[in-house]
Design an enzyme around this catalytic site. Structure first.
Site, PDB file in Angstrom:
ATOM      1  N   GLU A 573       0.862  -1.184   0.000  1.00 29.43           N
ATOM      2  CA  GLU A 573       0.000   0.000   0.000  1.00 29.43           C
ATOM      3  C   GLU A 573       0.901   1.237   0.000  1.00 29.43           C
ATOM      4  O   GLU A 573       1.846   1.324   0.787  1.00 29.43           O
ATOM      5  CB  GLU A 573      -0.927   0.034   1.220  1.00 29.43           C
ATOM      6  CG  GLU A 573      -1.793   1.306   1.236  1.00 29.43           C
ATOM      7  CD  GLU A 573      -2.782   1.360   2.392  1.00 29.43           C
ATOM      8  OE1 GLU A 573      -2.794   0.439   3.219  1.00 29.43           O
ATOM      9  OE2 GLU A 573      -3.534   2.356   2.444  1.00 29.43           O
ATOM     10  N   ASN A 628      -4.359   5.032  -2.042  1.00 32.46           N
ATOM     11  CA  ASN A 628      -5.554   5.610  -1.410  1.00 32.46           C
ATOM     12  C   ASN A 628      -6.118   6.760  -2.235  1.00 32.46           C
ATOM     13  O   ASN A 628      -5.371   7.587  -2.778  1.00 32.46           O
ATOM     14  CB  ASN A 628      -5.193   6.129  -0.016  1.00 32.46           C
ATOM     15  CG  ASN A 628      -4.845   5.013   0.924  1.00 32.46           C
ATOM     16  OD1 ASN A 628      -5.700   4.268   1.364  1.00 32.46           O
ATOM     17  ND2 ASN A 628      -3.547   4.863   1.199  1.00 32.46           N
ATOM     18  N   GLU A 660      -7.956   2.352  -3.173  1.00 29.21           N
ATOM     19  CA  GLU A 660      -8.685   2.209  -1.907  1.00 29.21           C
ATOM     20  C   GLU A 660      -9.569   3.423  -1.683  1.00 29.21           C
ATOM     21  O   GLU A 660      -9.084   4.563  -1.735  1.00 29.21           O
ATOM     22  CB  GLU A 660      -7.698   2.061  -0.745  1.00 29.21           C
ATOM     23  CG  GLU A 660      -6.836   0.829  -0.855  1.00 29.21           C
ATOM     24  CD  GLU A 660      -6.006   0.589   0.406  1.00 29.21           C
ATOM     25  OE1 GLU A 660      -6.132   1.371   1.367  1.00 29.21           O
ATOM     26  OE2 GLU A 660      -5.229  -0.389   0.405  1.00 29.21           O
ATOM     27  N   ASP A 690     -11.906   0.601   1.894  1.00 24.88           N
ATOM     28  CA  ASP A 690     -10.971   0.825   2.999  1.00 24.88           C
ATOM     29  C   ASP A 690     -11.734   1.078   4.303  1.00 24.88           C
ATOM     30  O   ASP A 690     -12.893   1.511   4.270  1.00 24.88           O
ATOM     31  CB  ASP A 690     -10.110   2.050   2.644  1.00 24.88           C
ATOM     32  CG  ASP A 690      -8.785   2.062   3.382  1.00 24.88           C
ATOM     33  OD1 ASP A 690      -8.562   1.188   4.223  1.00 24.88           O
ATOM     34  OD2 ASP A 690      -7.965   2.960   3.076  1.00 24.88           O
ATOM     35  N   GLU A 747      -6.340  -4.926   8.636  1.00 21.71           N
ATOM     36  CA  GLU A 747      -5.325  -3.874   8.763  1.00 21.71           C
ATOM     37  C   GLU A 747      -4.830  -3.830  10.197  1.00 21.71           C
ATOM     38  O   GLU A 747      -5.550  -4.199  11.128  1.00 21.71           O
ATOM     39  CB  GLU A 747      -5.936  -2.506   8.464  1.00 21.71           C
ATOM     40  CG  GLU A 747      -6.181  -2.191   7.003  1.00 21.71           C
ATOM     41  CD  GLU A 747      -6.641  -0.750   6.878  1.00 21.71           C
ATOM     42  OE1 GLU A 747      -6.114  -0.068   5.994  1.00 21.71           O
ATOM     43  OE2 GLU A 747      -7.515  -0.316   7.662  1.00 21.71           O
TER      44      GLU A 747
HETATM   45  P1  C2E Z   1      -5.067   3.958   5.867  1.00 17.87           P
HETATM   46  O1  C2E Z   1      -5.361   3.932   4.428  1.00 17.87           O
HETATM   47  O2  C2E Z   1      -5.960   3.209   6.760  1.00 17.87           O
HETATM   48  O3  C2E Z   1      -3.580   3.499   6.007  1.00 17.87           O
HETATM   49  C1  C2E Z   1      -3.143   2.655   6.950  1.00 17.87           C
HETATM   50  C2  C2E Z   1      -2.566   3.430   8.081  1.00 17.87           C
HETATM   51  O4  C2E Z   1      -2.344   2.513   9.199  1.00 17.87           O
HETATM   52  C3  C2E Z   1      -1.213   4.015   7.764  1.00 17.87           C
HETATM   53  O5  C2E Z   1      -1.053   5.174   8.516  1.00 17.87           O
HETATM   54  C4  C2E Z   1      -0.273   2.965   8.298  1.00 17.87           C
HETATM   55  O6  C2E Z   1       1.020   3.436   8.593  1.00 17.87           O
HETATM   56  C5  C2E Z   1      -0.962   2.526   9.558  1.00 17.87           C
HETATM   57  N1  C2E Z   1      -0.583   1.177  10.016  1.00 17.87           N
HETATM   58  C6  C2E Z   1      -0.220   0.147   9.245  1.00 17.87           C
HETATM   59  N2  C2E Z   1       0.029  -0.950   9.988  1.00 17.87           N
HETATM   60  C7  C2E Z   1      -0.182  -0.585  11.278  1.00 17.87           C
HETATM   61  C8  C2E Z   1      -0.118  -1.269  12.534  1.00 17.87           C
HETATM   62  O7  C2E Z   1       0.234  -2.456  12.635  1.00 17.87           O
HETATM   63  N3  C2E Z   1      -0.455  -0.610  13.659  1.00 17.87           N
HETATM   64  C9  C2E Z   1      -0.829   0.712  13.594  1.00 17.87           C
HETATM   65  N4  C2E Z   1      -1.128   1.322  14.741  1.00 17.87           N
HETATM   66  N5  C2E Z   1      -0.904   1.396  12.431  1.00 17.87           N
HETATM   67  C10 C2E Z   1      -0.583   0.738  11.277  1.00 17.87           C
HETATM   68  P2  C2E Z   1      -0.596   6.453   7.853  1.00 17.87           P
HETATM   69  O8  C2E Z   1       0.485   6.159   6.899  1.00 17.87           O
HETATM   70  O9  C2E Z   1      -0.345   7.388   8.953  1.00 17.87           O
HETATM   71  O10 C2E Z   1      -1.797   6.882   7.023  1.00 17.87           O
HETATM   72  C11 C2E Z   1      -2.924   7.353   7.628  1.00 17.87           C
HETATM   73  C12 C2E Z   1      -3.997   7.547   6.630  1.00 17.87           C
HETATM   74  O11 C2E Z   1      -3.657   8.575   5.745  1.00 17.87           O
HETATM   75  C13 C2E Z   1      -4.254   6.379   5.753  1.00 17.87           C
HETATM   76  O12 C2E Z   1      -5.035   5.458   6.376  1.00 17.87           O
HETATM   77  C14 C2E Z   1      -4.910   7.006   4.574  1.00 17.87           C
HETATM   78  O13 C2E Z   1      -6.294   7.116   4.812  1.00 17.87           O
HETATM   79  C15 C2E Z   1      -4.313   8.350   4.511  1.00 17.87           C
HETATM   80  N6  C2E Z   1      -3.346   8.398   3.450  1.00 17.87           N
HETATM   81  C16 C2E Z   1      -2.061   8.062   3.482  1.00 17.87           C
HETATM   82  N7  C2E Z   1      -1.503   8.249   2.242  1.00 17.87           N
HETATM   83  C17 C2E Z   1      -2.485   8.719   1.466  1.00 17.87           C
HETATM   84  C18 C2E Z   1      -2.552   9.124   0.091  1.00 17.87           C
HETATM   85  O14 C2E Z   1      -1.591   9.024  -0.662  1.00 17.87           O
HETATM   86  N8  C2E Z   1      -3.746   9.564  -0.358  1.00 17.87           N
HETATM   87  C19 C2E Z   1      -4.839   9.658   0.413  1.00 17.87           C
HETATM   88  N9  C2E Z   1      -5.953  10.110  -0.075  1.00 17.87           N
HETATM   89  N10 C2E Z   1      -4.809   9.299   1.690  1.00 17.87           N
HETATM   90  C20 C2E Z   1      -3.637   8.819   2.222  1.00 17.87           C
HETATM   91 CA    CA Z   2      -5.676   2.633   2.981  1.00 14.96          CA
HETATM   92 CA    CA Z   3      -7.381   1.743   6.323  1.00 16.66          CA
END
Ligand code: C2E
Ligand code: CA
Ligand code: CA
Length: 806
Positions: A573, A628, A660, A690, A747
């Site tokens: 991802e 995403n 997603e 998602d 997730e």
């Molecule tokens: P998401 O799509 O639900 O992405 C998964 C988030 O959960 C990611 O946080 C990831 O680092 C985190 N995560 C993964 N495995 C674990 C785990 O084992 N434990 C915990 N506590 N967390 C875990 P991140 O990278 O901070 O991203 C947060 C959100 O930001 C994402 O949720 C997504 O909705 C958004 N996002 C990130 N990149 C993009 C992007 O390029 N475009 C858009 N539109 N949204 C993005």
């Molecule tokens: Ca996601």
């Molecule tokens: Ca997610």
């Protein structure tokens, strides 16, 4: 007298006397015409005219004398000695020239008088010198008293002529001068003649070689006539040329677009047609009128230096509005003419058109073209002036930021024309509510500012006005037979509590407006210090993000997804990261909402998609890549073609790309979102749901579109075995996936316990720190290489974790 008459009637041939008189009159008149020219000239030209005047005058006097002498018939043989005759001509010319020179040397009666005396003496000298050249058979006996009288008569006539003729400008002046001079000459001559008694003496011989009467008459008459005619001709030619030159100048002046006016001693001497038009009068009405102060006034007094441009006002003769003008003045002087000295020409240019254009430009620069309200530019200056005013007077001041609610919707739904109508209507209502010196201005878009000046005690006055504004602005706006919803949110800042400068007051009113919009629109909020920090923070972040996207501060990290059965990594991802130059890493949960609020998400999302596809296309293994999508991206009709273009340009197979979306993204404009999803799916791209479980999680969502994957939100996964509810939900979702035949991903998988549970429940894929943390692209080699010879630490651990649980 009797003797004079007797002498004239008995001793003269009257026909010749008449000729003498006529020659004299013609000569004298011509003399004065020449004299007038001479007075109007300068330098060499003047000297030439003087010479001609002297010549014509002298020869006329002389001719008169000799013709009259020929007319004299004493009954004896007579003759004239050539030397004396010639000498008398020279004397005449010299005296005449001298007399006119003295008279014209200065413009004064004394000069005229002195000149006249000289002329008279000249006539006398010529006469008696001429008489000395007269030879007859006898002796001349002189009566001295009469001789004296003759001289007096001559001098009187000449003096009167010069004094009365003055500069002899007009034909009348020339006639008077000529006539009087002629009278003086004639009187002198015949009085002088009556002073002689001839005592016949046969012993006096008259030599034959002396000039005889007949010859003399002919010679003198013709030469003098020629001289006189020459003089007249010269005058005629000169006046004709100057007349036509003047005519040419006048035509030129009349053709000029500018008003031209000639002034002498403060009074109008001449003017062209344009000037007459400007002041609305005929030239004849203008000539002689004072110009400065009466018709023309200058804006500022000061030295009227020549050639300097000055601005002033022209007052039309018939009254009416003053005309703003620009004036250049120049002294007119052609060097050879006295008439032009002391004349000033003023070029007068009408500035009305220029002023009107300037006015229009100023208006356009200061006002908003649509609503006619002051624009942002002039708001700044007006507000600054208002602050200065209340600073001095101690009155109150408030700045109210007005933002129309629902404007964008109306604009989108009904078009720009309707949007414009709403803005015009809102501006009208603002102006109706606001009373001078308070005013309203338009900042742009649907934002307005009201500056309340001297409204009374604050904050009461501002609250009252804000309430009134909201009430006025919330009535629907009529447009094309329908009613468009209107409404406004207001933010208020007060002087001096919330700021002392225009910038601070406006920024704080804007901050308060932001709060008003946040608390549900249709309300007003006063600025509070605390608002400042949090909002400013967000604003700064937005500004930095805009710059950061351009500067390449964004990067993409990849988090692996593994098959639940054997722990084999089957995809990644893409997760955006922002490396802020001063604040370090900023998590997406902070900057993605900022990007969405500030219209930056489109660019950001496109960049991530492109980067992720390009990276994935470079991997040896054909692993899937999940990207995403923000709800805003999903609603953009251009999304499918963008994705298509990115796939083509990166060469990534569509089946490897997974997009997603969250459930909530579907609800804003369900139809359009579904449309986009179908078109994306038609490209061969996979679509994942998602964060399942956090939104509405209704079955109908899953039924309405054939999703390729369901991702159970990590908040449920982390609570497996901790909360029964979470465990039940995870089980239910996994069951739902099975029955709909949609693969399910869990997730946020962090523990072996979670892995065990999820595998036992037939979860398809796992994602979480237990599988792998999000990492930069160059840390993925062990997973993405086709032949993983010596497995890297992380993938080995991953497999072990999954196998241990097996
Ligand atoms: P998401 O799509 O639900 O992405 C998964 C988030 O959960 C990611 O946080 C990831 O680092 C985190 N995560 C993964 N495995 C674990 C785990 O084992 N434990 C915990 N506590 N967390 C875990 P991140 O990278 O901070 O991203 C947060 C959100 O930001 C994402 O949720 C997504 O909705 C958004 N996002 C990130 N990149 C993009 C992007 O390029 N475009 C858009 N539109 N949204 C993005
Ligand atoms: Ca996601
Ligand atoms: Ca997610």
């Amino acid at each position: 007298m009797l003797k004079f008459l007797t002498c004239l009637t008995t001793q003269h041939d009257l026909r010749l006397v008449l000729i003498a008189g006529l020659v004299c009159l013609a000569g004298c008149f011509t003399t004065f015409r020449l004299y007038s020219r001479m007075r109007g000239a300068r330098g060499v030209v003047r000297a030439a005219w003087l010479l001609l005047t002297g010549l014509v005058a002298g020869s006329s006097v002389w001719a008169t004398h000799f013709i009259a002498m020929v007319a004299f018939t004493p009954g004896l043989k007579t003759g004239y000695s050539p030397t004396g005759t010639l000498l008398s001509l020279m004397i005449a010319v010299l005296f005449m020239g001298g007399g006119f020179a003295v008279a014209s040397a200065q413009r004064s009666t004394t000069n005229d008088f002195a000149g006249g005396v000289l002329l008279g003496l000249g006539v006398a000298a010529m006469h008696y010198m001429g008489m000395s050249a007269f030879v007859t058979q006898g002796h001349l006996v002189w009566e001295h008293a009469t001789v004296g009288l003759s001289a007096i008569l001559g001098v009187s006539g000449a003096t009167a002529a010069l004094v009365l003729a003055g500069q002899a400008r007009s034909a009348r002046g020339q006639a008077i001068g000529g006539g009087l001079l002629c009278l003086g000459i004639v009187a002198l001559h015949f009085t002088g003649m009556s002073a002689i008694t001839i005592v016949p003496d046969a012993s006096v011989a008259v030599p034959d070689q002396l000039l005889s009467g007949g010859m003399l008459t002919l010679a003198v008459g013709s030469i003098t006539s020629m001289i006189i005619l020459g003089g007249l001709g010269a005058v005629a030619i000169e006046s004709q040329t100057s007349r036509s030159a003047l005519e040419r100048i006048r035509r030129l002046a009349n053709a000029a677009y500018e008003g031209l006016v000639v002034v002498q001693s403060g009074r109008i001497n001449d003017a062209n047609a344009a000037f007459c038009d400007l002041v609305g009068a005929e030239l004849s009405e203008l000539v002689g009128r004072p110009l400065l102060g009466a018709i023309l006034t200058f804006d500022e007094s000061g030295p009227n230096r020549e050639g300097v441009r000055r601005e002033g006002k022209l007052r039309p003769i018939a009254g009416g509005r003053e005309i703003p003008v620009e004036v250049f003045s120049r002294l007119m002087d052609d060097g050879a003419r006295v008439e032009t000295s002391g004349l000033t020409v003023l070029a007068v240019r009408d500035l009305r058109e220029r002023r009107a254009a300037e006015e229009k430009i100023r208006y356009l620069a200061e006002h908003d073209g649509l609503t006619g309200l002051p624009n942002r530019n002039s708001l700044q200056t007006r507000l600054a002036a208002a602050i200065e005013r209340v600073e001095a007077s101690g009155e109150s001041l408030s700045v109210i930021c007005v933002d129309l609610d629902h404007f964008k919707e109306a604009n989108d739904q009904h078009g720009h024309v309707a949007g414009d109508a709403i803005l015009v209507e809102a501006a009208r209502r603002l102006q109706l509510t606001v009373q001078a010196p308070s005013f309203a201005a338009r900042l742009g878009g649907d934002e307005f500012i009201v500056v309340q000046i001297a409204g009374g005690d604050q904050p009461g006055a501002a609250a009252e006005l804000a309430g009134a504004l909201i009430e006025r602005l919330s009535a629907p706006a009529p447009y094309a037979g329908q009613e468009l919803a209107l409404g406004a949110s207001l933010g208020v800042s007060l002087y001096p509590d919330d700021g002392r400068t225009a910038e601070a007051l406006m920024a704080n009113a804007d901050m308060a407006l932001y709060r008003a919009k946040e608390s549900g629109r249709g309300v007003y909020r006063f600025f509070k210090r605390e608002m400042d920090d949090s909002i400013r923070e967000r604003r700064n972040l937005a500004r930095d993000l805009r710059q950061g996207i351009a500067d390449g501060e964004l990067i993409v990290h990849y988090q692996p997804l593994a098959r639940a059965t054997d722990g084999e990594v089957c995809g990644f991802e893409a997760l955006a990261r922002w490396k802020h130059p001063t604040r370090g890493m900023i998590p997406p949960l902070e900057f993605i909402p900022v990007a969405e609020e500030n219209g930056l998400i489109g660019a950001l999302g496109e960049w991530v998609l492109r980067r992720a596809c390009a990276d994935a296309a470079s991997w040896e293994k054909p692993l899937r890549i999940a990207v995403n999508l923000s709800p805003i991206q999903l609603h953009n009709p251009a999304l499918p073609s963008l994705v298509h273009e990115v796939l083509i340009s990166t060469g990534l197979s569509p089946s490897r790309l997974e997009l997603e979306i969250t459930e909530s993204a579907l609800f804003k404009d369900y139809q359009r979102a579904l449309d986009n999803l179908r078109r994306l799916k038609a490209l061969g791209v996979r679509i994942a749901m998602d964060d399942f479980g956090t939104g509405f999680s209704s079955l109908s969502t899953l039924q309405s579109f054939p999703f390729d994957k369901i991702k159970i939100d990590k908040s449920f996964v982390e609570n497996i075995h901790r909360h029964d509810r979470a465990t039940v939900i995870v089980r239910a979702v996994l069951g739902l996936g099975r029955s709909l035949e949609i693969p399910v991903v869990a997730e946020g998988v962090e523990t072996e316990e979670q892995i065990l549970f999820l595998r036992g429940e037939n979860c398809t894929e796992l994602q979480g720190y237990a599988i792998g943390r999000p990492a930069p692209v160059d840390a993925l080699a062990a997973w993405t290489m086709a032949t993983a010879g010596a497995p890297a630490r992380q993938p080995a651990e991953t497999r072990r974790a999954v196998k241990r649980s097996a």
